[in-house]
Design an enzyme around this catalytic site. Sequence first.
Site, PDB file in Angstrom:
ATOM      1  N   TYR A 198       0.846  -1.196   0.000  1.00 26.74           N
ATOM      2  CA  TYR A 198       0.000   0.000   0.000  1.00 26.74           C
ATOM      3  C   TYR A 198       0.878   1.241   0.000  1.00 26.74           C
ATOM      4  O   TYR A 198       2.061   1.207   0.376  1.00 26.74           O
ATOM      5  CB  TYR A 198      -0.947   0.017   1.204  1.00 26.74           C
ATOM      6  CG  TYR A 198      -0.268   0.238   2.539  1.00 26.74           C
ATOM      7  CD1 TYR A 198      -0.073   1.518   3.050  1.00 26.74           C
ATOM      8  CD2 TYR A 198       0.167  -0.844   3.311  1.00 26.74           C
ATOM      9  CE1 TYR A 198       0.541   1.723   4.278  1.00 26.74           C
ATOM     10  CE2 TYR A 198       0.777  -0.651   4.537  1.00 26.74           C
ATOM     11  CZ  TYR A 198       0.964   0.634   5.015  1.00 26.74           C
ATOM     12  OH  TYR A 198       1.578   0.835   6.222  1.00 26.74           O
ATOM     13  N   CYS A 199       0.302   2.359  -0.445  1.00 25.14           N
ATOM     14  CA  CYS A 199       0.969   3.659  -0.392  1.00 25.14           C
ATOM     15  C   CYS A 199      -0.116   4.732  -0.294  1.00 25.14           C
ATOM     16  O   CYS A 199      -1.265   4.417   0.019  1.00 25.14           O
ATOM     17  CB  CYS A 199       1.884   3.866  -1.598  1.00 25.14           C
ATOM     18  SG  CYS A 199       1.057   3.737  -3.191  1.00 25.14           S
ATOM     19  N   THR A 200       0.207   5.967  -0.552  1.00 23.81           N
ATOM     20  CA  THR A 200      -0.740   7.064  -0.333  1.00 23.81           C
ATOM     21  C   THR A 200      -1.959   6.973  -1.252  1.00 23.81           C
ATOM     22  O   THR A 200      -3.101   6.953  -0.797  1.00 23.81           O
ATOM     23  CB  THR A 200      -0.050   8.427  -0.536  1.00 23.81           C
ATOM     24  OG1 THR A 200       1.114   8.484   0.276  1.00 23.81           O
ATOM     25  CG2 THR A 200      -0.991   9.560  -0.167  1.00 23.81           C
ATOM     26  N   ILE A 227      -4.219   4.556   0.546  1.00 33.92           N
ATOM     27  CA  ILE A 227      -4.809   4.901   1.837  1.00 33.92           C
ATOM     28  C   ILE A 227      -5.994   5.850   1.655  1.00 33.92           C
ATOM     29  O   ILE A 227      -6.993   5.765   2.380  1.00 33.92           O
ATOM     30  CB  ILE A 227      -3.744   5.550   2.745  1.00 33.92           C
ATOM     31  CG1 ILE A 227      -2.595   4.571   2.995  1.00 33.92           C
ATOM     32  CG2 ILE A 227      -4.359   5.990   4.071  1.00 33.92           C
ATOM     33  CD1 ILE A 227      -1.357   5.226   3.573  1.00 33.92           C
TER      34      ILE A 227
END
Length: 350
Positions: A198-200, A227
């Site tokens: 996952y990342c932003t 996210i």
Amino acid sequence: MQLYNKLSAEERRVLIRETGKERFTISFYQYHHINDPQFLRDHLFLNWNAMDVLGRIYVAPEGINAQLSIGADHFELFKTFLDSIPFLKHVRINIAREHDNESFLKLKIKVRHKIVADGLEDATFDVTAIGVHVDAITFNALIEDPDTVLVDMRNHYESEIGHFKNAWTPDVDTFRDSLDYIEEELQNHKRDKKLVMYCTGGIRCEKASAYYKHKGFKNVYQLEGGIIEYDRQVTEQGLENKFKGKNFVFDQRLSEKIGEEIIANCHQCGTPCDTHINCANDGCHLLFIQCESCKVDYKNCCSKECTDIIQLTFEEQKALRAGRFSSHHIFKKGRSEKLAFKKVPNDLEQ
């Protein structure tokens, strides 16, 4: 023909406040093979400038990465324009949960070699050959699976203020630092573990998922929309929120609250705090975490040295900076020795 921003940030700020119109902060990306990035860049600028779009956009042969703000009254027109570009038709748009009319103050569209710097020069690597996208429900289930390795693909200063339950948060400064490091650490689990990332907003995970598939990982997943989209789905569907703390964002807000916990500390006094700030000394500009008390004591600066400097006259400050290379402080991102309570590297932090 105007192809570049002509107003200063302060001039734009005044205009935004005078109009009083609501603005949305949004982001989107799309990996796609673009033959003429400069042509697309100019096409975007001409149309978006007319729509009063502000933001930071990168166009490259591998695709587009956009973080911007737009007036609420132009949002539908903006989406219609995106749909007129074949590879952007129905592209997923991440809409910020917390809006700030001044999140961006200029329209900057730049042509880059890549939209996410990765340091890779492998002609056989296809960035569009991605892993499996998962929604919030599936992601929550994967987090609890003992055969899952959950990896935070962001940098240390981002994960320091917020990350998912059970996540491995590699202590890296850049995305390019993370790629080979993560592969080396997980090289014995390319076939027996589920690699979930996952990342932003999803852009780094998308490239990483393609890269790790290229490197032989069998089961590769990414949180679709990152996210930002996870928070939207959790809120709208009433799901369990497995994110702790804040989500770091790359505009003037610097973060959005996702979870209730404060998992970081003020870098100056150690009290619980997760508010990033840039040092007020223009010769430093260090990004670090500062509580309200230290903000007063240090006058928005990272150290007593910088506090003393900002109280000098403009000409005195300018003379101190002359011939002195101090911009390296900008990139330390909370690692400066000036900070007594900076994060201690810990790859296994949960």
